[in-house]
Design an enzyme around this catalytic site. Structure first.
Site, PDB file in Angstrom:
ATOM      1  N   THR A 212     -19.896  -0.537  -1.933  1.00  0.00           N
ATOM      2  CA  THR A 212     -19.689  -1.427  -0.793  1.00  0.00           C
ATOM      3  C   THR A 212     -19.403  -0.566   0.433  1.00  0.00           C
ATOM      4  O   THR A 212     -18.810   0.507   0.310  1.00  0.00           O
ATOM      5  CB  THR A 212     -18.513  -2.379  -1.089  1.00  0.00           C
ATOM      6  OG1 THR A 212     -18.835  -3.153  -2.256  1.00  0.00           O
ATOM      7  CG2 THR A 212     -18.230  -3.329   0.058  1.00  0.00           C
TER       8      THR A 212
ATOM      9  N   ASP B 247       0.848  -1.198   0.000  1.00  0.00           N
ATOM     10  CA  ASP B 247       0.000   0.000   0.000  1.00  0.00           C
ATOM     11  C   ASP B 247       0.879   1.243   0.000  1.00  0.00           C
ATOM     12  O   ASP B 247       1.898   1.282   0.696  1.00  0.00           O
ATOM     13  CB  ASP B 247      -0.915   0.015   1.241  1.00  0.00           C
ATOM     14  CG  ASP B 247      -2.200   0.795   1.006  1.00  0.00           C
ATOM     15  OD1 ASP B 247      -3.288   0.201   1.086  1.00  0.00           O
ATOM     16  OD2 ASP B 247      -2.115   2.010   0.732  1.00  0.00           O
TER      17      ASP B 247
ATOM     18  N   LYS C  17      -2.711   6.480 -12.743  1.00  0.00           N
ATOM     19  CA  LYS C  17      -1.497   5.667 -12.765  1.00  0.00           C
ATOM     20  C   LYS C  17      -1.700   4.306 -12.102  1.00  0.00           C
ATOM     21  O   LYS C  17      -1.244   3.287 -12.605  1.00  0.00           O
ATOM     22  CB  LYS C  17      -0.343   6.420 -12.080  1.00  0.00           C
ATOM     23  CG  LYS C  17       0.250   7.513 -12.971  1.00  0.00           C
ATOM     24  CD  LYS C  17       1.333   8.301 -12.274  1.00  0.00           C
ATOM     25  CE  LYS C  17       2.596   7.512 -12.075  1.00  0.00           C
ATOM     26  NZ  LYS C  17       3.624   8.319 -11.362  1.00  0.00           N
TER      27      LYS C  17
ATOM     28  N   ALA D 118      -9.579  -5.819  -9.278  1.00  0.00           N
ATOM     29  CA  ALA D 118     -10.747  -5.173  -8.689  1.00  0.00           C
ATOM     30  C   ALA D 118     -11.171  -4.057  -9.629  1.00  0.00           C
ATOM     31  O   ALA D 118     -10.588  -2.981  -9.644  1.00  0.00           O
ATOM     32  CB  ALA D 118     -10.394  -4.604  -7.316  1.00  0.00           C
TER      33      ALA D 118
ATOM     34  N   TYR E 194     -10.886   7.769 -12.983  1.00  0.00           N
ATOM     35  CA  TYR E 194     -11.143   6.472 -12.350  1.00  0.00           C
ATOM     36  C   TYR E 194     -11.750   5.513 -13.373  1.00  0.00           C
ATOM     37  O   TYR E 194     -11.249   4.414 -13.596  1.00  0.00           O
ATOM     38  CB  TYR E 194     -12.083   6.678 -11.164  1.00  0.00           C
ATOM     39  CG  TYR E 194     -12.343   5.456 -10.322  1.00  0.00           C
ATOM     40  CD1 TYR E 194     -11.311   4.822  -9.644  1.00  0.00           C
ATOM     41  CD2 TYR E 194     -13.633   4.956 -10.167  1.00  0.00           C
ATOM     42  CE1 TYR E 194     -11.556   3.713  -8.838  1.00  0.00           C
ATOM     43  CE2 TYR E 194     -13.889   3.857  -9.367  1.00  0.00           C
ATOM     44  CZ  TYR E 194     -12.855   3.235  -8.703  1.00  0.00           C
ATOM     45  OH  TYR E 194     -13.102   2.137  -7.903  1.00  0.00           O
TER      46      TYR E 194
ATOM     47  N   GLY F 115      -4.999   4.596   1.967  1.00  0.00           N
ATOM     48  CA  GLY F 115      -5.038   3.476   2.920  1.00  0.00           C
ATOM     49  C   GLY F 115      -4.565   3.947   4.294  1.00  0.00           C
ATOM     50  O   GLY F 115      -4.038   5.045   4.439  1.00  0.00           O
TER      51      GLY F 115
ATOM     52  N   TYR G 259      -3.584  -9.767 -21.264  1.00  0.00           N
ATOM     53  CA  TYR G 259      -2.625 -10.695 -20.631  1.00  0.00           C
ATOM     54  C   TYR G 259      -3.198 -12.105 -20.571  1.00  0.00           C
ATOM     55  O   TYR G 259      -2.465 -13.084 -20.675  1.00  0.00           O
ATOM     56  CB  TYR G 259      -2.241 -10.205 -19.221  1.00  0.00           C
ATOM     57  CG  TYR G 259      -0.979  -9.364 -19.248  1.00  0.00           C
ATOM     58  CD1 TYR G 259      -0.970  -8.125 -19.888  1.00  0.00           C
ATOM     59  CD2 TYR G 259       0.202  -9.815 -18.673  1.00  0.00           C
ATOM     60  CE1 TYR G 259       0.196  -7.358 -19.945  1.00  0.00           C
ATOM     61  CE2 TYR G 259       1.362  -9.056 -18.720  1.00  0.00           C
ATOM     62  CZ  TYR G 259       1.350  -7.828 -19.362  1.00  0.00           C
ATOM     63  OH  TYR G 259       2.498  -7.086 -19.415  1.00  0.00           O
TER      64      TYR G 259
ATOM     65  N   LYS H 211      -9.851   2.161 -14.980  1.00  0.00           N
ATOM     66  CA  LYS H 211     -10.380   0.823 -14.699  1.00  0.00           C
ATOM     67  C   LYS H 211     -10.787   0.120 -15.988  1.00  0.00           C
ATOM     68  O   LYS H 211     -10.631  -1.098 -16.119  1.00  0.00           O
ATOM     69  CB  LYS H 211     -11.572   0.903 -13.741  1.00  0.00           C
ATOM     70  CG  LYS H 211     -11.185   1.286 -12.307  1.00  0.00           C
ATOM     71  CD  LYS H 211     -10.385   0.197 -11.610  1.00  0.00           C
ATOM     72  CE  LYS H 211     -10.241   0.466 -10.120  1.00  0.00           C
ATOM     73  NZ  LYS H 211      -9.416  -0.533  -9.441  1.00  0.00           N
TER      74      LYS H 211
ATOM     75  N   ARG I 217     -17.635   9.471   0.573  1.00  0.00           N
ATOM     76  CA  ARG I 217     -18.731   8.724  -0.035  1.00  0.00           C
ATOM     77  C   ARG I 217     -19.974   8.808   0.850  1.00  0.00           C
ATOM     78  O   ARG I 217     -19.911   9.198   1.999  1.00  0.00           O
ATOM     79  CB  ARG I 217     -18.318   7.274  -0.288  1.00  0.00           C
ATOM     80  CG  ARG I 217     -17.477   7.168  -1.536  1.00  0.00           C
ATOM     81  CD  ARG I 217     -16.982   5.771  -1.786  1.00  0.00           C
ATOM     82  NE  ARG I 217     -15.879   5.418  -0.914  1.00  0.00           N
ATOM     83  CZ  ARG I 217     -15.168   4.306  -1.034  1.00  0.00           C
ATOM     84  NH1 ARG I 217     -15.463   3.442  -1.963  1.00  0.00           N
ATOM     85  NH2 ARG I 217     -14.174   4.058  -0.208  1.00  0.00           N
TER      86      ARG I 217
HETATM   87  N1  UDP Z   1     -23.964  11.706  -2.156  1.00  0.00           N
HETATM   88  C1  UDP Z   1     -24.783  12.569  -1.448  1.00  0.00           C
HETATM   89  N2  UDP Z   1     -24.263  13.176  -0.343  1.00  0.00           N
HETATM   90  C2  UDP Z   1     -23.016  12.957   0.105  1.00  0.00           C
HETATM   91  C3  UDP Z   1     -22.184  12.064  -0.609  1.00  0.00           C
HETATM   92  C4  UDP Z   1     -22.697  11.450  -1.738  1.00  0.00           C
HETATM   93  O1  UDP Z   1     -25.941  12.800  -1.815  1.00  0.00           O
HETATM   94  O2  UDP Z   1     -22.631  13.567   1.131  1.00  0.00           O
HETATM   95  C5  UDP Z   1     -24.522  11.051  -3.343  1.00  0.00           C
HETATM   96  C6  UDP Z   1     -23.669  11.154  -4.608  1.00  0.00           C
HETATM   97  O3  UDP Z   1     -23.945  12.337  -5.317  1.00  0.00           O
HETATM   98  C7  UDP Z   1     -24.082   9.905  -5.351  1.00  0.00           C
HETATM   99  C8  UDP Z   1     -24.415   8.901  -4.243  1.00  0.00           C
HETATM  100  O4  UDP Z   1     -24.610   9.669  -3.059  1.00  0.00           O
HETATM  101  O5  UDP Z   1     -25.251  10.142  -6.107  1.00  0.00           O
HETATM  102  C9  UDP Z   1     -23.297   7.894  -3.978  1.00  0.00           C
HETATM  103  O6  UDP Z   1     -22.105   8.622  -3.890  1.00  0.00           O
HETATM  104  P1  UDP Z   1     -20.729   8.005  -3.448  1.00  0.00           P
HETATM  105  O7  UDP Z   1     -19.751   9.113  -3.389  1.00  0.00           O
HETATM  106  O8  UDP Z   1     -20.926   7.181  -2.241  1.00  0.00           O
HETATM  107  O9  UDP Z   1     -20.286   6.994  -4.591  1.00  0.00           O
HETATM  108  P2  UDP Z   1     -20.618   6.814  -6.142  1.00  0.00           P
HETATM  109  O10 UDP Z   1     -21.655   5.766  -6.150  1.00  0.00           O
HETATM  110  O11 UDP Z   1     -21.133   8.095  -6.745  1.00  0.00           O
HETATM  111  O12 UDP Z   1     -19.328   6.400  -6.714  1.00  0.00           O
END
Ligand code: UDP
Length: 313
Positions: free
Chosen positions: A177, A33, A93, A116, A147, A38, A161, A151, A188
């Site tokens: 998750t 890591d 990266k 992943a 991102y 992390g 590969y 991915k 999130r």
């Molecule tokens: N979201 C929200 N308030 C927050 C954080 C996220 O309403 O404080 C919303 C965000 O706009 C998205 C959903 O919740 O529609 C999930 O967001 P997250 O960042 O968890 O991950 P995402 O699924 O978008 O990668």
């Protein structure tokens, strides 16, 4: 027979739970890591164990692991939209060069490789739920492109590969998750809402809250990953919980479970925020006999408990 397993992102949220699983299983685990997102706290209970080694390193550099390796699991990456906005180059990266280094390690060692990947490869999807056969709707140059596209590149590289070098590969597409070891400032929706609710601060809904997500508890994900490793299948497999909630409904659930009196406030929707997301897990059910068993409220209660204790909320 115990295995030798390299896990990148081993101090991260999902990575550290995988490390725990395999260390407890008696396997030899090398966790790698960079600690950009992390946290050593996630693995500190393992230091001193004979079957656990931690390397503080950025896996976009050459990776040297002594001796035989059976599995290489590539989980290193910023994974929160807030993080990949803050670390756009590192995100690109680790998805691109980091995948090249890790799949290269697997090739050299004759090891099985697991990538992943993510539901973000579907972008802002035009079909719901998303089956693995859907090619996605991604904006390559938007803020989430760093991102999503790295991915997507990582999946292409993994398949190349597999096809050209015969590496024994697996690709999982992980949907939202949650669980213990998420950071309270992760950005999130789960950590944000729980932290806000426990502090009595307003819950911040982005947009009007009608966008949907489906939330999988970490233990269910780990059991799915273990099954994917054992299955002889090389194309992508969705792993996630198909129970779909609007973000507004989700805010109400968090308020109910925390007993919080926080108000709800509305903030602008981030650019390219997917309007819907729900995994079609028909393939995982058929191929692996896997489906999530933890109800959302059950998993959230455990996660809330962790946030209370860990962050003194
Ligand atoms: N979201 C929200 N308030 C927050 C954080 C996220 O309403 O404080 C919303 C965000 O706009 C998205 C959903 O919740 O529609 C999930 O967001 P997250 O960042 O968890 O991950 P995402 O699924 O978008 O990668």
């Amino acid at each position: 027979m115990s295995k030798v397993i390299v896990i990148t992102g081993g101090a991260g949220f999902i990575g550290s739970h995988l490390v725990d699983y395999f260390v407890n299983n008696g396997d030899m685990v090398y966790a790698l890591d960079s600690l950009i997102t992390g946290n050593l706290k996630n693995i500190e209970h393992l230091f001193g164990k004979k079957n656990f080694v931690f390397f503080h390193m950025d896996v976009t550099n050459y990776i040297h692991i002594p001796g035989k390796v059976d599995y290489v699991l590539h989980f290193a990456s910023p994974a929160s939209p807030v993080d990949y906005l803050e670390y756009p180059i590192q995100t690109l990266k680790v998805g691109a060069i980091g995948t090249h280094k890790t799949v290269g390690l697997a090739k050299e060692k004759g090891a099985r490789f697991l990538l992943a990947s993510t539901s973000e490869v579907y972008g802002d999807p035009l079909v719901n739920p998303q089956p693995e056969t859907y090619w996605g709707n991604v904006n390559p140059i938007g803020p989430r492109g760093v991102y999503d596209e790295s991915k997507r590149f990582a999946e292409a590289l993994t398949m190349a590969y597999h096809r050209y070098h015969g590496v024994d590969t697996r690709i999982i597409r992980i949907f939202n998750t949650y669980g213990p070891r998420m950071r309270s400032n992760d950005g999130r929706v789960v950590p944000n809402f729980i932290t806000q609710a426990l502090k009595g601060e307003p819950l911040t809904i982005f947009g009007d809250g009608s966008q949907t997500r489906s939330f999988c508890y970490i233990d269910d994900l780990v059991s799915g990953i273990v099954k994917v490793l054992d299955a002889d299948y090389h194309l992508p497999i969705n792993l996630g919980n198909p129970e779909e909630y609007s973000i507004f409904e989700f805010a109400k659930i968090i308020k109910e479970l925390t007993g919080s009196r926080s108000e709800i406030v509305y903030k602008p929707l981030p650019q390219d925020d997917p309007k819907v997301r729900r995994p079609d897990i028909t393939l995982a059910k058929k191929l692996l006999g896997w489906e999530p068993g933890v109800k959302v409220k059950e998993g959230l209660i455990k996660t809330i408990e962790y946030f209370r204790k860990e962050f003194n909320l």
